[in-house]
Write an enzyme that holds these catalytic residues in place. Structure first.
Site, PDB file in Angstrom:
ATOM      1  N   GLY A  36      30.449  -4.843 -25.912  1.00 61.88           N
ATOM      2  CA  GLY A  36      31.365  -5.995 -25.939  1.00 61.88           C
ATOM      3  C   GLY A  36      32.538  -5.705 -25.020  1.00 61.88           C
ATOM      4  NE  ARG A  37      37.290  -8.954 -26.865  1.00 59.22           N
ATOM      5  CZ  ARG A  37      37.130 -10.087 -27.549  1.00 59.22           C
ATOM      6  NH1 ARG A  37      37.141 -11.244 -26.939  1.00 59.22           N
ATOM      7  NH2 ARG A  37      36.974 -10.071 -28.851  1.00 59.22           N
ATOM      8  CB  ILE A  38      36.188  -1.966 -26.632  1.00 63.80           C
ATOM      9  CG1 ILE A  38      37.349  -2.779 -27.234  1.00 63.80           C
ATOM     10  CG2 ILE A  38      36.606  -0.491 -26.493  1.00 63.80           C
ATOM     11  CD1 ILE A  38      37.765  -2.382 -28.639  1.00 63.80           C
ATOM     12  NE  ARG A  52      25.363  -7.737 -32.300  1.00 69.42           N
ATOM     13  CZ  ARG A  52      26.310  -8.556 -32.680  1.00 69.42           C
ATOM     14  NH1 ARG A  52      26.151  -9.286 -33.763  1.00 69.42           N
ATOM     15  NH2 ARG A  52      27.428  -8.699 -31.996  1.00 69.42           N
ATOM     16  CB  SER A 106      33.880   1.788 -33.173  1.00 69.43           C
ATOM     17  OG  SER A 106      32.955   2.691 -33.766  1.00 69.43           O
ATOM     18  NE  ARG A 107      37.628  -0.489 -38.611  1.00 70.85           N
ATOM     19  CZ  ARG A 107      38.509  -0.741 -37.651  1.00 70.85           C
ATOM     20  NH1 ARG A 107      38.661   0.080 -36.632  1.00 70.85           N
ATOM     21  NH2 ARG A 107      39.257  -1.837 -37.715  1.00 70.85           N
ATOM     22  CD  GLU A 131      40.285   5.762 -40.222  1.00 74.13           C
ATOM     23  OE1 GLU A 131      41.276   5.016 -40.270  1.00 74.13           O
ATOM     24  OE2 GLU A 131      39.491   5.760 -39.294  1.00 74.13           O
ATOM     25  CG  HIS A 141      42.431   4.234 -36.772  1.00 70.91           C
ATOM     26  ND1 HIS A 141      41.662   3.662 -37.770  1.00 70.91           N
ATOM     27  CD2 HIS A 141      42.477   3.302 -35.778  1.00 70.91           C
ATOM     28  CE1 HIS A 141      41.274   2.446 -37.407  1.00 70.91           C
ATOM     29  NE2 HIS A 141      41.773   2.210 -36.192  1.00 70.91           N
ATOM     30  N   GLY A 191      43.666   4.695 -31.305  1.00 71.17           N
ATOM     31  CA  GLY A 191      43.065   4.111 -30.108  1.00 71.17           C
ATOM     32  C   GLY A 191      43.869   2.959 -29.524  1.00 71.17           C
TER      33      GLY A 191
HETATM   34  C1  8YV Z   1      44.183  -1.317 -35.257  1.00 68.62           C
HETATM   35  C2  8YV Z   1      41.653  -1.228 -34.950  1.00 68.62           C
HETATM   36  O1  8YV Z   1      45.256  -0.514 -35.030  1.00 68.62           O
HETATM   37  O2  8YV Z   1      42.112  -3.494 -34.479  1.00 68.62           O
HETATM   38  C3  8YV Z   1      41.328  -2.673 -34.880  1.00 68.62           C
HETATM   39  O3  8YV Z   1      40.185  -3.022 -35.244  1.00 68.62           O
HETATM   40  O4  8YV Z   1      40.831  -0.443 -35.221  1.00 68.62           O
HETATM   41  C4  8YV Z   1      42.982  -0.613 -34.720  1.00 68.62           C
HETATM   42  O5  8YV Z   1      43.059  -0.258 -33.391  1.00 68.62           O
HETATM   43  C5  8YV Z   1      44.082  -1.615 -36.717  1.00 68.62           C
HETATM   44  O6  8YV Z   1      42.885  -2.208 -37.053  1.00 68.62           O
HETATM   45  C6  8YV Z   1      45.191  -2.507 -37.174  1.00 68.62           C
HETATM   46  O7  8YV Z   1      44.870  -3.161 -38.375  1.00 68.62           O
END
Ligand code: 8YV
Length: 331
Positions: A162-164, A184, A245-246, A275, A293, A295
């Protein structure tokens, strides 16, 4: 006629946001802030959902079915500060007719930069070198000391284009990495050509043929443990994994075992399964670079995110569909 203030929607913001954003929020709406900036407990989240017309949570607030189930009738919008919406039960929100918005687009470049930082840091042992300097143990330059692995000429496998993912691909090309991706859906041929990206329909195959792997897919039930114990074993022993990402995208304990045994060369992690807890055994590994976290953590990015939240709420308050409406659970 009722005073204008009585018409202003009641906003509850769960964490501290940049000062300018909070100030504007207070000017525009009837706003309750969280000055202590402590993550809200479940009971506090339920109380917030009962009081608010608009709830502004972040990734640290699980807005689950229980919270949504006990929300007041006034709650009509969850305007999340962030792009990922995995902390919100979208189906429960939909069932209660509560809209959900996020802040897409504005943290793409910052997250891609941090991903590149990890892609460089892990093979080149940046954090280890920094620790060595601070330890006072550096004995000076030697031909065989602190040798890492070359980035240039290697194959980068991007999971989630995607974008990232695309922003990472653009940067990575400049470092001489060839771009491979699994998604996907295959990209439009024009974009694939521009990125000089090779599509792998099979994630398993891509994992077995790349040297660096970076994860950029949204967190959904379908992507939970996408890098399962089985898939992690397909990764080559000289390869590195980066995750901005997650945490849930990787089976963290399986990854830990493979890193400990040297079956995977190293990892750069910005996100974790539970986390803010981090497995202490990860902390003990030298071949892992761990970040908290961060990013998207830039001053500019946070302001942009706040602006998006304000626009979403304002558009909603004016009776229109907010621009960043999250349409459905991504399955
Ligand atoms: C955010 C992130 O800082 O935007 C997202 O999905 O993972 C992070 O970079 C965080 O979610 C803020 O709620």
């Amino acid at each position: 006629m009722a005073p204008a203030s009585s018409k202003r929607p009641k906003i509850v913001v769960t964490r501290r946001l940049p000062d300018q954003i909070e100030a504007r929020m207070m000017e525009l709406f009837d706003t309750r802030l969280n000055e202590a900036d402590q993550p809200l407990s479940k009971a506090d989240l339920i109380a917030a959902a009962q009081e608010a017309d608009v709830l502004v949570p972040t990734v640290t607030d699980p807005i689950d079915a229980e919270v949504i189930g006990q929300a007041g009738t006034g709650l009509k919008l969850i305007a999340s500060f962030g792009t990922g919406v995995d902390h919100i039960d979208l189906a429960a929100a939909k069932a209660r007719d509560i809209m959900v918005t996020n802040t897409p687009g504005v943290l793409t470049e910052d997250t891609a930069d941090m991903t590149m930082a990890l892609i460089l840091a892990v093979p080149r042992r940046l954090a280890e070198g920094e620790r060595l300097m601070r330890s006072g143990q550096w004995q000076g330059w030697a031909p065989t000391s602190m040798l890492g692995n070359r980035i240039y000429g290697k194959r980068l496998g991007i999971i989630g284009m995607g974008r990232i993912g695309q922003a990472v691909a653009r940067r990575a090309s400049g470092f001489g990495l060839s771009i491979h991706y699994h998604n996907r859906n295959r990209l439009h041929p024009g974009i694939e050509e521009e990125l000089e990206a090779t599509y792998w329909e099979s994630l398993d195959q891509m994992l077995a043929h790349t040297d660096l792997i970076s994860i950029h897919c949204p967190s959904t039930p379908a992507t939970y443990h996408l890098l399962s114990a089985r898939r992690l074993k397909l990764i080559r022993s000289h390869a590195y994994i980066v995750n901005t990402s997650r945490g849930g995208a990787i089976d963290e304990s399986a990854l830990l075992q493979l890193l400990q045994s040297g079956a995977i060369a190293g990892a750069g992690l910005d996100v974790y399964e539970k986390e803010p807890a981090v497995n202490p055994k990860l902390l003990a590994l030298d071949n892992v670079v761990l970040l908290p976290h961060m990013g998207s953590a830039t001053v500019e990015g946070r302001l942009d995110m706040g602006e998006k939240v304000l626009i979403n709420i304002r558009t909603f308050a004016d009776g229109h569909t907010p621009p960043d409406l999250v349409l459905d659970v991504h399955l």
